[in-house]
Design an enzyme around this catalytic site. Structure first.
Site, PDB file in Angstrom:
ATOM      1  N   TYR A   1       0.794  -1.233   0.000  1.00  0.00           N
ATOM      2  CA  TYR A   1       0.000   0.000   0.000  1.00  0.00           C
ATOM      3  C   TYR A   1       0.828   1.286   0.000  1.00  0.00           C
ATOM      4  O   TYR A   1       0.245   2.383   0.009  1.00  0.00           O
ATOM      5  CB  TYR A   1      -0.962  -0.015   1.207  1.00  0.00           C
ATOM      6  CG  TYR A   1      -1.831  -1.255   1.225  1.00  0.00           C
ATOM      7  CD1 TYR A   1      -2.614  -1.570   0.121  1.00  0.00           C
ATOM      8  CD2 TYR A   1      -1.853  -2.111   2.327  1.00  0.00           C
ATOM      9  CE1 TYR A   1      -3.411  -2.716   0.114  1.00  0.00           C
ATOM     10  CE2 TYR A   1      -2.646  -3.247   2.334  1.00  0.00           C
ATOM     11  CZ  TYR A   1      -3.415  -3.543   1.225  1.00  0.00           C
ATOM     12  OH  TYR A   1      -4.193  -4.675   1.213  1.00  0.00           O
TER      13      TYR A   1
ATOM     14  N   HIS B   1      -7.987   1.234  -6.262  1.00  0.00           N
ATOM     15  CA  HIS B   1      -7.241   0.348  -5.353  1.00  0.00           C
ATOM     16  C   HIS B   1      -5.776   0.719  -5.424  1.00  0.00           C
ATOM     17  O   HIS B   1      -5.223   0.900  -6.522  1.00  0.00           O
ATOM     18  CB  HIS B   1      -7.424  -1.119  -5.735  1.00  0.00           C
ATOM     19  CG  HIS B   1      -8.845  -1.549  -5.658  1.00  0.00           C
ATOM     20  ND1 HIS B   1      -9.473  -1.759  -4.454  1.00  0.00           N
ATOM     21  CD2 HIS B   1      -9.770  -1.736  -6.618  1.00  0.00           C
ATOM     22  CE1 HIS B   1     -10.737  -2.076  -4.686  1.00  0.00           C
ATOM     23  NE2 HIS B   1     -10.949  -2.064  -5.991  1.00  0.00           N
TER      24      HIS B   1
HETATM   25  O1  CA2 Z   1      -5.378  -2.141  -2.846  1.00  0.00           O
HETATM   26  C1  CA2 Z   1      -6.314  -1.605  -2.258  1.00  0.00           C
HETATM   27  O2  CA2 Z   1      -6.460  -0.388  -2.198  1.00  0.00           O
HETATM   28  C2  CA2 Z   1      -7.322  -2.472  -1.498  1.00  0.00           C
HETATM   29  O3  CA2 Z   1      -8.613  -1.908  -1.693  1.00  0.00           O
HETATM   30  C3  CA2 Z   1      -6.922  -2.416  -0.050  1.00  0.00           C
HETATM   31  C4  CA2 Z   1      -7.733  -3.343   0.854  1.00  0.00           C
HETATM   32  C5  CA2 Z   1      -7.782  -4.762   0.283  1.00  0.00           C
HETATM   33  O4  CA2 Z   1      -8.645  -5.571   1.079  1.00  0.00           O
HETATM   34  C6  CA2 Z   1      -8.250  -4.769  -1.167  1.00  0.00           C
HETATM   35  O5  CA2 Z   1      -8.226  -6.089  -1.634  1.00  0.00           O
HETATM   36  C7  CA2 Z   1      -7.366  -3.902  -2.015  1.00  0.00           C
HETATM   37  C8  CA2 Z   1      -7.123  -3.407   2.253  1.00  0.00           C
HETATM   38  C9  CA2 Z   1      -6.946  -2.087   2.917  1.00  0.00           C
HETATM   39  C10 CA2 Z   1      -6.139  -2.301   4.152  1.00  0.00           C
HETATM   40  O6  CA2 Z   1      -5.301  -1.189   4.334  1.00  0.00           O
HETATM   41  C11 CA2 Z   1      -4.206  -1.321   5.118  1.00  0.00           C
HETATM   42  C12 CA2 Z   1      -3.342  -0.265   5.124  1.00  0.00           C
HETATM   43  C13 CA2 Z   1      -2.190  -0.325   5.873  1.00  0.00           C
HETATM   44  C14 CA2 Z   1      -1.922  -1.442   6.641  1.00  0.00           C
HETATM   45  C15 CA2 Z   1      -2.803  -2.504   6.641  1.00  0.00           C
HETATM   46  C16 CA2 Z   1      -3.945  -2.439   5.880  1.00  0.00           C
END
Ligand code: CA2
Length: 176
Positions: A40, A118
């Site tokens: 991310y 995303h």
């Molecule tokens: O890639 C993306 O932006 C997602 O929407 C992010 C989601 C994931 O479930 C999708 O499949 C793809 C997860 C967001 C979690 O964000 C975090 C950020 C920092 C640390 C942990 C999680």
């Protein structure tokens, strides 16, 4: 019985001349910048929001941002957006991408055009991330371009929103 409308209520029903874009962030995105930078990136949610809001200011558009970890709160915010006559939504539904018929239904019901964003490339990850409940309703999807994906989605919105005239009619810009 007559109902007295306050000037505030009247003002709300008049569409603004300035484009109004809502950026929605789903669950756990408040953790950005602190964990999982491999997926991310290093930008925090505040960093991302600051760039989007200042881009809006530069072109006289109202850009609002909202993050929540609860499905119902995101749904309520979408209903509110319809009431506020938001023109366009940029949404990263995060984990709800792959699970939430309710959030999909809220976007379908309000019929506000939206781009799905995303940070990671969901198609290069686990198979359960390959399906989105949003993509077929979205104007477009940006996946895998990190925080820059939000900026691209906002640029699209600003460029393709109909131009309102002061007479309340709409001039639609030709798509290029
Ligand atoms: O890639 C993306 O932006 C997602 O929407 C992010 C989601 C994931 O479930 C999708 O499949 C793809 C997860 C967001 C979690 O964000 C975090 C950020 C920092 C640390 C942990 C999680």
């Amino acid at each position: 019985m007559t109902t007295k409308r306050t000037s505030r209520a009247v003002a709300k029903s008049v569409p603004s001349l300035h484009p109004h874009v809502l950026v929605l962030h789903g669950p756990n995105l408040n953790l950005l910048g602190s964990r999982e930078p491999g997926h991310y990136g290093l930008a925090t949610l505040d960093d991302i929001n600051r760039v989007l809001v200042s881009r809006g200011e530069a072109v006289n558009a109202q850009v609002e941002t909202f993050q929540n970890n609860h499905e119902g709160a995101l749904i309520d915010r979408i209903h509110q957006a319809a009431h506020d006559q938001v023109d366009f939504i940029v949404i990263n539904p995060a984990g709800y991408t792959h699970t939430s018929i309710a959030l999909r239904d809220a976007l379908a019901a309000t019929a506000i055009p939206f781009v799905e964003v995303h940070l990671s490339n969901i198609y290069a990850r686990e198979p359960f991330r390959h399906h989105s409940y949003f993509s077929d309703l979205a104007v477009g999807v940006v996946s895998g371009l990190g925080a820059h994906g939000y900026e691209l989605a906002l640029e699209y919105a600003l460029r393709h929103l109909p131009n309102r005239t002061s007479h309340g009619s709409q001039k639609t810009e030709k798509a290029h």
